[in-house]
Design a protein around this motif. Sequence first.
Motif, PDB file in Angstrom:
ATOM      1  N   PHE A 111     -11.896  -1.799  -3.855  1.00  0.00           N
ATOM      2  CA  PHE A 111     -10.962  -2.655  -4.584  1.00  0.00           C
ATOM      3  C   PHE A 111     -11.731  -3.551  -5.547  1.00  0.00           C
ATOM      4  N   PRO A 112     -11.080  -3.913  -6.683  1.00  0.00           N
ATOM      5  CA  PRO A 112      -9.759  -3.464  -7.125  1.00  0.00           C
ATOM      6  C   PRO A 112      -9.767  -1.987  -7.498  1.00  0.00           C
ATOM      7  N   ARG A 167      -5.167  -4.635  -5.467  1.00  0.00           N
ATOM      8  CA  ARG A 167      -6.204  -5.499  -4.907  1.00  0.00           C
ATOM      9  C   ARG A 167      -5.951  -5.748  -3.426  1.00  0.00           C
ATOM     10  N   LEU A 207      -2.290  -6.720   0.472  1.00  0.00           N
ATOM     11  CA  LEU A 207      -2.334  -5.875  -0.719  1.00  0.00           C
ATOM     12  C   LEU A 207      -1.457  -6.466  -1.813  1.00  0.00           C
ATOM     13  N   TYR A 222      -0.549  -5.958  -6.395  1.00  0.00           N
ATOM     14  CA  TYR A 222      -0.751  -5.110  -7.573  1.00  0.00           C
ATOM     15  C   TYR A 222      -0.387  -5.869  -8.836  1.00  0.00           C
TER      16      TYR A 222
END
Length: 623
Positions: A35-36, A51, A58, A60
């Motif tokens: 990640f990312p 991420r 989590l 986004y």
Amino acid sequence: MKIKALINFFLFISLLIQARAGYSICADSLTPIKFPMVVASPNSKLKLEIRLSPEGELSYSFAANSKILIENSIMGLSGIGKPSPASVSRRSIRSVWKPVWGKRAVVPEQFNEATLDIKTCTLIVRAYNNGVAFKYEFPKGKAINDLTQFNFKGDYTAWYYNGERPNIGPEKLTDCDNKRLPVMTIKADDNNYLAIHEADLSWGEPLVLQSKKRETLFTIASKPNNAWKVIMYGTKPGELVDSHLLELLNPPPLKDLDYSWVKPGVAVWDWRIAGAHVDGFKYNMSLPSWKRMVDFAAANNIRYLMLDADWYGPEFGKDSDPLKGGKVAQVHEIIRYGKTKNIGIWLYLNDVGGRQFPIDQTLKQYKDWGAAGIKYGFMSGSPAEKNERTRMITELCAKYHLLCDFHDGPVHPYGQMRTYPNAVTREYCQAQLDGATVLEPKTFVTSVFVNMLAGPLDMNNGLADLKQQGRTHSPNYSANTTLVAEAARTLITFSGVTVIPDIPENYQKHPEILQFIAAQKMPWLESKTISGEIGEYIVMARQASDKTWLVAAATNENARELDIPLSFLKKGKYQALVIQDGDDADYRTENESYKTSNINVKQSDIIHVKLAPGGGACIMLKQ
């Protein structure tokens, strides 16, 4: 090394041949998640970045053309534990989809996909060139809440589905303080448009969104399901209208099912004709009127007659038998008569009859009678129950070769016409003639950018007599369009069955308008939204199966002049029939005034049209 290079060369040639033949090219790899993590569209213009926080959450963000439109939005489910990412596999698809019917004959299917194993569930993310989608795979009933957020970067303007009423919007995101139903169509700015919906809803509760006042953050109020969360994208609102993203997120039909029997087309309808008088004949919902409608349909290349409620007894009566009651003998006769004219007959079925009597037996019997499809009305139950029953009935209709149309507050479409091509339309809108309130011009040119993004709509446009005097089921309001706009709406509204509501004699009074409607031979070879603005106007072009091009424009309450470029045509000379509002036309007064002209045009030409308030224009182009 030479041998390895030679093998790689032949592998490359093999993949190239497959790509040219329309097959998928897949590249799978399994690696640890870092990640990312970014999943980008094939053209690299759209990106979904995922991420993972130190706390194991989590999130986004979504960017289009390097501009972030959705940021720091949570992903995941509650009740199944915190995600613990282990690995990710990726693949890319470059293929085509050739639908049985749809907006066009050939649809590119191109996306990049990442599948994340996060222990508690599987997260699948896809990026197409016109949107992104993600879904959670988990055991049914295990999750408690869907934590997914849509945290918009700015205070954008939005519109929403609102049942059989005018759409909600335009509304600033910060002004929303309640639940909202999708499709949620969003204008970020003049070059960025979004739509939030879901795809492939095989089980569970349909999506409901919610927000709090003074926030641009939307969450999910409905219970978790297994559908794709979809973010459609376009630089113009018409790109959302032309999208196939929802369908492509649904699986193809089962291989052992043949859908070559599915034939989209125009249908005449018996509900609004009842009570009309012409030349000493009174129309009603019975065999003599049905035969007149079939004769008219056959003479004008119209494919179907749709029979509405009460043919087997009062539609809400518990004793009304959908196999033996009411006018069933007349129904047998009109189906037989229709076959002699190559006209299919649709049968109405209310949810009361659908539940009081075995649904499988009823649908099988309709198939044995030779019916073409069913119009299913007033389904009861919770949203999740309605969703699963709708899918069950659609599957049974597919089994028995019946088209289906769901009315009266149906579950929203979600691209299922790919898996079940017999799912040709739904009344997921305020219909022109099937609701309690008038359909305003601005509502129509909003619905095509909102409701119609979900899938095909049954709107009942196409009146040829706007006064509708003497009808048994006449609404308590006048049609808020012009005669030309009525015809234009039949083309603009995407549907696998375009249901027109008037009697033959009224269409015959207007031969050019009847010619335009009859020319709508489906399946469409191509469709293109030429221009438009949400709530303002739209210009749509569709190419019929005989290669005739049809163009239609509709406006809101404001008159406007439009230049329609013909660049979508192939080279050559065309004859154009242009139908537009008369100089004195106005939906509030002279709504049946129109004029026609015939001109010769070519690809480089522009046709200029004038639209009256609430008006429209229709163009038919033939080589």
